[in-house]
Enzyme design. Structure first.
Site, short mmCIF file in Angstrom:
data_model
loop_
_atom_site.label_atom_id
_atom_site.label_comp_id
_atom_site.label_asym_id
_atom_site.label_seq_id
_atom_site.Cartn_x
_atom_site.Cartn_y
_atom_site.Cartn_z
N GLY A 31 1.10 -1.17 0.06
CA GLY A 31 -0.03 -0.10 -0.10
C GLY A 31 0.95 1.22 -0.02
O GLY A 31 1.84 1.33 -0.31
N HIS A 34 2.67 4.83 -5.15
CA HIS A 34 2.93 5.84 -5.75
C HIS A 34 3.14 5.35 -7.03
O HIS A 34 2.66 4.23 -7.85
CB HIS A 34 4.31 6.16 -5.10
CG HIS A 34 5.41 5.31 -5.03
ND1 HIS A 34 6.01 4.49 -5.92
CD2 HIS A 34 5.67 4.45 -3.88
CE1 HIS A 34 6.74 3.57 -5.65
NE2 HIS A 34 6.69 3.42 -4.03
N GLY A 36 5.68 4.75 -8.94
CA GLY A 36 6.35 3.36 -9.15
C GLY A 36 5.41 2.10 -9.38
O GLY A 36 5.60 1.25 -10.09
N HIS A 37 4.46 2.03 -8.10
CA HIS A 37 3.69 0.78 -8.21
C HIS A 37 2.81 0.84 -9.52
O HIS A 37 2.39 -0.10 -9.85
CB HIS A 37 2.69 0.81 -7.05
CG HIS A 37 3.37 0.73 -5.68
ND1 HIS A 37 3.56 1.89 -4.88
CD2 HIS A 37 4.16 -0.32 -5.17
CE1 HIS A 37 4.14 1.35 -3.74
NE2 HIS A 37 4.45 0.13 -3.86
N ASP A 152 13.89 -2.50 -4.84
CA ASP A 152 14.36 -3.69 -3.80
C ASP A 152 15.01 -4.79 -4.56
O ASP A 152 14.67 -5.81 -4.81
CB ASP A 152 12.89 -4.18 -3.34
CG ASP A 152 12.12 -2.95 -2.61
OD1 ASP A 152 12.70 -2.47 -1.63
OD2 ASP A 152 11.14 -2.86 -3.02
N SER A 189 7.24 4.23 -0.64
CA SER A 189 6.19 4.78 0.36
C SER A 189 6.88 5.45 1.52
O SER A 189 6.11 6.37 2.10
CB SER A 189 5.56 3.33 0.72
OG SER A 189 4.82 2.65 -0.55
O1 PAF Z 1 7.99 -4.85 -1.59
C1 PAF Z 1 6.96 -4.91 -0.85
O2 PAF Z 1 6.21 -3.97 -0.97
C2 PAF Z 1 6.73 -6.14 -0.18
O3 PAF Z 1 8.09 -6.41 0.54
C3 PAF Z 1 5.90 -7.12 -0.72
C4 PAF Z 1 6.78 -7.86 -1.97
C5 PAF Z 1 4.82 -6.58 -1.19
C6 PAF Z 1 5.83 -8.57 0.42
O4 PAF Z 1 5.04 -7.84 1.52
#
Ligand code: PAF
Length: 282
Positions: A31, A34, A36-37, A152, A189
């Site tokens: 959640g 932004h 990026g998501h 990440d 986030s």
């Molecule tokens: O990158 C994230 O937002 C979290 O680590 C994920 C992959 C959703 C797992 O909770």
């Protein structure tokens, strides 16, 4: 967009989609969405996927309780962004739904070396929690493609390893480049929690990564590593690592290597906020 809170209902719904030849593209998130998501949602849609996003603030991957408690939550705004982006399904489960037998009973996975370095070393238990939740989500959603952000980097490698452990050879993992603010700060986030003065300094991580890239030709990583550490410290950061690694397996490197694909990675705290970033060296 259809919103599901229960795994069984989502699974029944997706079974019908798969029977009707839809390919499922999955974007797991915690959640506080932004751009990026949203770029990951767009990628899935552009690849013709039936797009499923999950929002679940997973307690088991936070080694720092305060970080969990203060993690930004903006579910209404997230739903609006997903609607605008044309996401097909949002999975919004509760902690009990994801861990019906409690977090302790949940299956864990061994990521070996990957869990001993960088994020693994600095956030004990973090990847155990990521493995637990991503394993559970993959079991529920059973996607054809999984969309992750390069920000990440180590998590992407851990999830690739999880795919191997779970024997999900058909699962396609798509890793997209980090989206950045105008000054280079990687979208995250957690950026929402930065105060104005902290925000003004936060792009320093990216500037350090750029200097690691630029100084590759000089050939001495230890010098640029020290410069980055000194600069970050002088500006009030507490640096956890400034590292260089083989981009394929995260083997840590003491110096630049000519024929090795390399990634530079940084983690540093400013006040209460922990920032991470990385760059693939050209
Ligand atoms: O990158 C994230 O937002 C979290 O680590 C994920 C992959 C959703 C797992 O909770």
């Amino acid at each position: 967009m259809v919103i599901f809170k229960e795994a069984a209902q989502l699974r029944n719904f997706l079974n019908i989609k798969v029977e009707n030849n839809f390919n499922i593209g999955f974007i797991p998130t915690m959640g506080a969405l932004h751009s990026g998501h949203i770029s990951l949602i767009n990628n899935a849609r552009n690849e013709g996927m039936f797009t499923v996003c999950s929002i679940f603030l997973n307690p088991t991957q936070f080694n720092d309780k305060k970080d969990y408690e203060k993690y930004p939550v903006s579910t209404d705004a997230d739903i609006e962004m997903l609607l605008q982006a044309g996401c097909d399904v949002l999975f919004l489960p509760s902690v009990d739904e994801m861990y019906p037998d409690g977090t302790d009973k949940m299956k864990t996975y061994d990521f070996g070396y990957l869990d001993t370095i960088l994020e693994g070393a600095n956030r004990p238990g973090h990847f155990k929690g990521v493995g637990q939740i991503v394993g559970r989500l993959l079991d529920i959603v059973r996607p054809h493609s999984l969309y992750l952000g390069q920000k990440d980097y180590q998590q992407c490698m851990v999830i690739k390893k999880l795919k191997e452990i779970l024997g999900l050879s058909a699962l396609n993992i798509v890793i997209s480049p980090t989206l950045r603010e105008q000054d280079g700060l990687a979208m995250s986030s957690r950026n929402r929690r930065l105060t104005e003065p902290q925000r003004a300094l936060a792009a320093l991580l990216y500037q350090c990564l750029i200097s690691i890239q630029t100084k590759k030709t000089a050939g001495d990583f230890s010098i640029v590593q020290k410069e980055c550490n000194d600069l970050l410290t002088a500006k009030g950061f507490i640096t956890e690592y400034v590292a260089l690694a083989d981009a394929n397996d995260l083997r840590l490197l003491n110096n630049y290597e000519n024929n090795t694909p390399m990634v530079a990675l940084i983690a540093a705290r400013i006040g209460e906020i922990r920032l991470i970033d990385n760059i693939l060296l050209q």
